[in-house]
Every structure is written in structure tokens, then in C-alpha cells.
Design an enzyme around this catalytic site. Sequence first.
Site, PDB file in Angstrom:
ATOM      1  N   CYS A 170     -23.056 -37.212 -18.225  1.00 51.79           N
ATOM      2  CA  CYS A 170     -21.883 -36.339 -18.042  1.00 51.79           C
ATOM      3  C   CYS A 170     -22.206 -34.860 -18.246  1.00 51.79           C
ATOM      4  O   CYS A 170     -21.341 -34.008 -18.058  1.00 51.79           O
ATOM      5  CB  CYS A 170     -20.762 -36.773 -18.972  1.00 51.79           C
ATOM      6  SG  CYS A 170     -20.377 -38.521 -18.773  1.00 51.79           S
ATOM      7  N   HIS A 303     -15.112 -30.371 -23.636  1.00 57.82           N
ATOM      8  CA  HIS A 303     -15.504 -31.617 -22.964  1.00 57.82           C
ATOM      9  C   HIS A 303     -14.331 -32.586 -23.086  1.00 57.82           C
ATOM     10  O   HIS A 303     -13.947 -33.206 -22.105  1.00 57.82           O
ATOM     11  CB  HIS A 303     -16.778 -32.167 -23.603  1.00 57.82           C
ATOM     12  CG  HIS A 303     -17.319 -33.377 -22.924  1.00 57.82           C
ATOM     13  ND1 HIS A 303     -17.664 -33.383 -21.597  1.00 57.82           N
ATOM     14  CD2 HIS A 303     -17.556 -34.629 -23.387  1.00 57.82           C
ATOM     15  CE1 HIS A 303     -18.109 -34.592 -21.261  1.00 57.82           C
ATOM     16  NE2 HIS A 303     -18.048 -35.368 -22.327  1.00 57.82           N
ATOM     17  N   GLU A 314     -16.239 -32.870 -31.443  1.00 51.98           N
ATOM     18  CA  GLU A 314     -16.198 -31.598 -30.721  1.00 51.98           C
ATOM     19  C   GLU A 314     -15.316 -30.598 -31.477  1.00 51.98           C
ATOM     20  O   GLU A 314     -15.650 -29.403 -31.567  1.00 51.98           O
ATOM     21  CB  GLU A 314     -15.687 -31.793 -29.288  1.00 51.98           C
ATOM     22  CG  GLU A 314     -15.826 -30.520 -28.441  1.00 51.98           C
ATOM     23  CD  GLU A 314     -15.477 -30.704 -26.969  1.00 51.98           C
ATOM     24  OE1 GLU A 314     -14.960 -31.762 -26.601  1.00 51.98           O
ATOM     25  OE2 GLU A 314     -15.746 -29.759 -26.188  1.00 51.98           O
ATOM     26  N   LYS A 335      -9.355 -32.809 -18.596  1.00 51.56           N
ATOM     27  CA  LYS A 335      -9.684 -34.145 -18.056  1.00 51.56           C
ATOM     28  C   LYS A 335      -8.462 -35.036 -17.856  1.00 51.56           C
ATOM     29  O   LYS A 335      -8.524 -35.999 -17.102  1.00 51.56           O
ATOM     30  CB  LYS A 335     -10.714 -34.819 -18.956  1.00 51.56           C
ATOM     31  CG  LYS A 335     -12.115 -34.199 -18.796  1.00 51.56           C
ATOM     32  CD  LYS A 335     -13.175 -34.967 -19.551  1.00 51.56           C
ATOM     33  CE  LYS A 335     -14.578 -34.493 -19.190  1.00 51.56           C
ATOM     34  NZ  LYS A 335     -14.912 -33.165 -19.681  1.00 51.56           N
ATOM     35  N   HIS A 340     -12.148 -37.687 -15.833  1.00 51.19           N
ATOM     36  CA  HIS A 340     -13.526 -37.352 -16.213  1.00 51.19           C
ATOM     37  C   HIS A 340     -14.420 -37.621 -14.999  1.00 51.19           C
ATOM     38  O   HIS A 340     -14.638 -38.769 -14.637  1.00 51.19           O
ATOM     39  CB  HIS A 340     -13.951 -38.197 -17.411  1.00 51.19           C
ATOM     40  CG  HIS A 340     -15.296 -37.821 -17.964  1.00 51.19           C
ATOM     41  ND1 HIS A 340     -16.156 -36.951 -17.334  1.00 51.19           N
ATOM     42  CD2 HIS A 340     -15.919 -38.208 -19.107  1.00 51.19           C
ATOM     43  CE1 HIS A 340     -17.256 -36.817 -18.056  1.00 51.19           C
ATOM     44  NE2 HIS A 340     -17.133 -37.570 -19.145  1.00 51.19           N
ATOM     45  N   PHE A 398     -23.935 -39.137 -22.307  1.00 46.53           N
ATOM     46  CA  PHE A 398     -24.702 -40.255 -22.860  1.00 46.53           C
ATOM     47  C   PHE A 398     -26.137 -39.792 -23.100  1.00 46.53           C
ATOM     48  O   PHE A 398     -26.660 -38.950 -22.362  1.00 46.53           O
ATOM     49  CB  PHE A 398     -24.748 -41.385 -21.834  1.00 46.53           C
ATOM     50  CG  PHE A 398     -23.671 -42.424 -22.000  1.00 46.53           C
ATOM     51  CD1 PHE A 398     -22.546 -42.181 -22.755  1.00 46.53           C
ATOM     52  CD2 PHE A 398     -23.803 -43.663 -21.380  1.00 46.53           C
ATOM     53  CE1 PHE A 398     -21.568 -43.155 -22.881  1.00 46.53           C
ATOM     54  CE2 PHE A 398     -22.830 -44.631 -21.497  1.00 46.53           C
ATOM     55  CZ  PHE A 398     -21.711 -44.377 -22.252  1.00 46.53           C
TER      56      PHE A 398
END
Lengths: 410, 318
Positions: A170, A303, A314, A335, A340, A398
Amino acid sequence: MVDGGGSETMNARVVVTGMGVVTGCGTGQTALRDALRTGRSSVRPMELFDVSTCRCQTAAQVGTLENSSDRIPRKAWRRLDRVSKMLLTAAQEALEEARLTSGPIHAPLVLGSSGGGIRSGELYHRALLQNQSRRHAATWLSDYLAQQQPLHVQRFFDVTGPILTLANACASSANAIGYSAQLIAHGEADCVIAGGYDALCELIFVGFDSLMAATPTLCRPFDKRRDGMVLGEGAAVLVLETFERASARHADILAEIRGYGQSIDTHHITQPHPEGDGAYAAMRLACEMAGVEASEIDYINAHGTATPQNDAMEAKAIRRLLGVRAADVPVSSTKAITGHTVGAAGAVEAVISILALKNQFVPPNVNFESPDEGCALNVPAAAQPRSLRTVLSNSFGFGGLNASLLFSLP
Amino acid sequence: MTVTITGIGVVTPLGLEVREVAERMARGERANRVGPVDAAQFVRSDRLRRCTRITHFAVAAAAQAVRDAGLSIGDESYPRVGVISAVSKGPIEYSRKFHAQFVRGGAKGASPMLFPETVANASASHIASVLGLTGPNTTLFGDAAVGFNALAMARDFLKWNLADAVLVVAPHEHDDIFEDAYRRFRWLLPKIGFSEGAAALLLARDEATPHWGEIVEVDRGQPWRRRSEIPNLLAAAPAVSSAARLQVPLKTLSVSGDEKLSFPGAQRLCIKDSLGEAFAAGALWQVVFGLQQAQTHDNVLVTCVGLNEQVSAVLVRR
């Protein structure tokens, strides 16, 4: 944990002169900007494939795309896979805005994608497993090759430089934009076409569902009741140039890329470091490269996947970066509006960050109703007009990858 | 700035030791499949319990390169070691398994243990974690020549002072469906076998002691659209031009196939006859075995024509 790799200041000014975007909100910057201003989410029941056995039943899907370019023959358009159509549509808009539509474009093409043409690979694999017709096997297999979609951009828009496809989950396209900016800043190129693309596919949809990372309810980043992400799809392309080149050809300068930071958590393959060390490192490096104090940041496009772990870490990292200003600086995840978009997310959110700068508003964090003490940030649930000069955009992936991009008005 | 190759590591169908593999190739041995490789043989970590074959290959090659360079895990002389993984196909075996579980049994049949390992950058992430390498970490996708893109990016990271050393790894695992597809569509010559394995090169700046040699020139790759363009693109590649201008004649030319390049007196090496087609891994094998064959101070030109995307070349000096 980690540092990710030293910071340096940009040796040359890197500016954005063209942007193109396709998301579930529609085609083009205007459709995205309007969705952001009104807080209209593009998430809807999944129609692309059967997800009846999944916990999550929704996604932000891109509708039918029409060929808007006279450079792509109709027959060729019909044969393209969905993700190629998204990427080409975004590239067309970006190149038009940058006024790079005539003649060959001598520039590297640096794109990020997590799945590439994986949907085509799935169609082939499913046909094999279920003994279905493999009449389209040749197309499926060639579209499955990860380099196929950038090759279409090269071919149809006459781009003659090297191709680089980054597959950093991502964070893919944030890394692609960051690396492109560094290529320009260090004099390796004077123009780079950068961006990202990813289409919804069974493997990734079911994968996040199996990890219980996808929401069976609503995507609510930073909300106390958040219970997972909602996937989306799309593509975004940015034309990056040196300030000198852009000025010399009287191109409209949309924004400047001031900083880029990357880092890696060596903590876990899917889970971020709980204290947000890697996220903090990426943001700090982006600020250091830009020579910008955290106090100068006016808005952070987070994010913000809406998974319990991501948002908590975050928020910690952002509070660490902003210090006492954390209560004031607006932080939102978009998002819940775009879904996403996985490998495309960094590029889509770079476009969103620049749209926010250009139109002087803070995009909303829709579905935010119940503040979470663990995510104590200034999260606006609705769009807000605001004077913005410097915006930070985060993308984490990831494998523990973290990337932050810092944009400012030129 | 000089970029040196301080360590190398390979996993090939003919073994895991460079010298032994080179000797077996010289004897005319050929093989396409790698036997069981357990990366825990080189480095122990819980992270490797569920990982794919491609990750085992990548970690085994990476650990050998780090050891070959004389580094130990967490070595303080290299605080920032980056990892760039170059892949042409990624972890296909687990992707197929996971997708088949979903197709046959719905979402409940799909194991959450498999999914994280299907992500293309899983190998690079595992390498960073088990070897403690915390510099920039990136995975590149592309045809066979993507291995050279990774070398060019590593050079950038070193030049821009983003890392003190960069480990470039190219792993590839075999997949029957892909072989079937490639054969069916005649995308590869019938005489070439499909292979698998990995190669790793640890690059550092000139202050490090060169072990294997230095990278004189590495291209970013040039796209080709028609096969007829390849000879001209190759001839114009900076690494090939540099090789043509060398004052000392080129001794070794390591090619990916039937590249039409003329370097009188240079010994032509094509490892695909022995090791088969391993895409990105194969391109880095070409560098490794080109260097292994060369004598001290010899220049080695390595060229790669990717299946459908790019031509690229790298010039290295032993």
C-alpha cells in the site's frame, strides 16, 4: 525499527505540472474534488465479483470507463483490462494538464502497484480450476504481467524512457512518487511521469477479509467504533518536472514536492509497529528533506485505513511529530470516500493533497462520529475551508513499509 | 563514487555455492529445479515459519551475500543497509493456493496465514527483518532485466547517501501454469528450460573493501516495442558503449540469449543453457557467474533482453 535511509535536502525544486485520477468517485480531478467537498462516499455493494461468503460486502468501485483519448484506437481500448483503462485515463488527464500531448515524451515512467494485472491472472486461474473456456487466455496472461499496464502508457502516449514498477504493497505509489522526485532532485531526469494503479481483485479483497481487516459495517477512520477498511480501486498519475523546465515552458505549477521520507518497521509482516516508530520516522525524514518544521504543516492526509491497529499507531506517530499542535492541525483519512486503493493509494492521496492545497480546503474524514481517546487528533468529519500552505501525506504498507510525501504551494 | 560488489550469494538448481555451480556448469551439467531450501540453514527466525519458497530462496541468497561480505547481523559498520528485491513473477505458488481455496470453498476456505505471503514485497520485508537491515526497502516488478533496474536504483541510494550498503536480491519460483502458458504462446525458445532460484549482490560505496569487483556502468533499461529494435537499443546502451570504449579489450560477455554483440576476443557466456530461464534471478546470475569467470581487473559486460519490456546492460570490473 528503523530509519529507512537518511534524509537529504532536495538539490533542485521538483514541481507537479499535471495530475490525472480515476477512483470510485469518478473520472478526473473535478469528480474527486466534488466528492471530497461534499463528503460523498463512493463505497457501494460489491458488483465486480461474488463476495457473498465474505464478511465485507462493499467496495469503492470504478464505473465503466470511456475512451477519452484519440491516441488509443477503439479496438485496442475494447481489449484492455480494467486496470489498464484506469491507468490510461489518469495518464491522459495528467499529460493534458501538463500540456505534454504532442510528440514523444522523454521521461522515465515510475509507477507503483500492489496487484498490477492480477485480476487477469485470476480470470485465467479460475478458468483452469473450473474447466471453463480459455478463449481469452492469451490476453489474460499478457495482462497479468506486472509491466503490461505501464507498457500500454508507453505505447499509447509515446513515452520513451525506462519503466520502473514498484510493488511495495500500500506504500507502492507514494514510494514511486518519492523516488521520482529524487531522480529529478539529483539531476538524473528533468521530467518523470509517476503514479500508481490497482484494480479490485478477488485475491486482495478476500485476503483482507480473511485477516478480518475489512469492515462488515462502515469504514470509519479514527473513530472509536472503527472495525476495518473498505477497499477501492483506481489510478493516479502526476507529471513531475524541475522548476526550471516547468517555468521555461510556461507550464502551470500545481504544487511543489518538498520532502519524501521512507522507513521500514521490522516488526511484523502485516501489523505496524504499535508505537508508530516507522511511521514517525518517515514523516520526520520528509520534513527534514524539506527543511520544514513540523509546526509548519497545515494538514495531514493520513493513511487512516480504519483498522484498529493502523489508526492507533498513526495517531501516536502524528502526535509525536506535531507535539502540542496535534490538537490544532487537521488530520483526515479520505479512504472512507475513495476506499483503500492499495498500491494506488499513495498517488490518489497525493492528488487529494494537491487538490486541498489548490482549493484551500481540508478534505473530510467521513463517518467520523465518536472520537477515540487513543486517536486524539483534530479529525474533521466535514470538509473545511482553510488556508493551507504545506500538506503531508502518509502511506503505509504490508511488510512494514512507510512513506510520507510533503507538498507545498509553489 | 565507485560502487563495489562486496558480497554475493546464489540459490541455483546446480547448488548454492558459486564456485561449485560454476564448475558443474563447465562440466556441462544442466538442471532446472532447486531442491528443498530452508533459509533457516543460514539465519534463524520465526518470521520464516510460514513463508513461501520464493522467500526461502531470497533469504538464503541474501544471507550468503551478507556473510560473503564479512558482515554479521546488525553490523555497526553498516548502520543503514537497504534491500531492493527484483521480481518477475512474485510468490505465485501461495497466490494460486489462496485463490484456489477461495474459488473452491468461498471466503471461509481461504487461509489468512497464506495471504500476507502472497504480497510481492513479502520477501524483501522478511530479509530486512531477519537480517536486521533497516535502510530503504523496495520491491521492483518487471521482466528479466528488472534485476539491472534494481542495481541502478541501489547505485542511486548509495550516491544519494540514503544507505551505506544495499542488498540487491532477485528471487524466482517455478510455476507449472506459467510454464504451460509460456510454452503455449511460444514466449520462450523451446530449448530453454524454466528454472528457479535467487541471486543476491551486496553493493557498497568505494570506502568498503571490494571483494568481487566494482560496477562501472549500469543502465536503467530501455523499452523495446519490436524485436527489430533490440540490436540498436543494445548497442546504444551506456554500459555497452562504455565496454566498446575500454582501453583493455573486454574479456567476458555474459548474455541472456542471442544478443548480437561483437567484442572480438571476449568469451561469451550464456548460463541459460545450464540453469534455464529464471527471469529476474537469471539476470543477476549472469552478473555473478560473469564475475566468477573473470580474472582480476577483467571487465565483464552483462546484457539482458527482457521478454516484453526492456533491454539493459551492466559493466562490471573484477
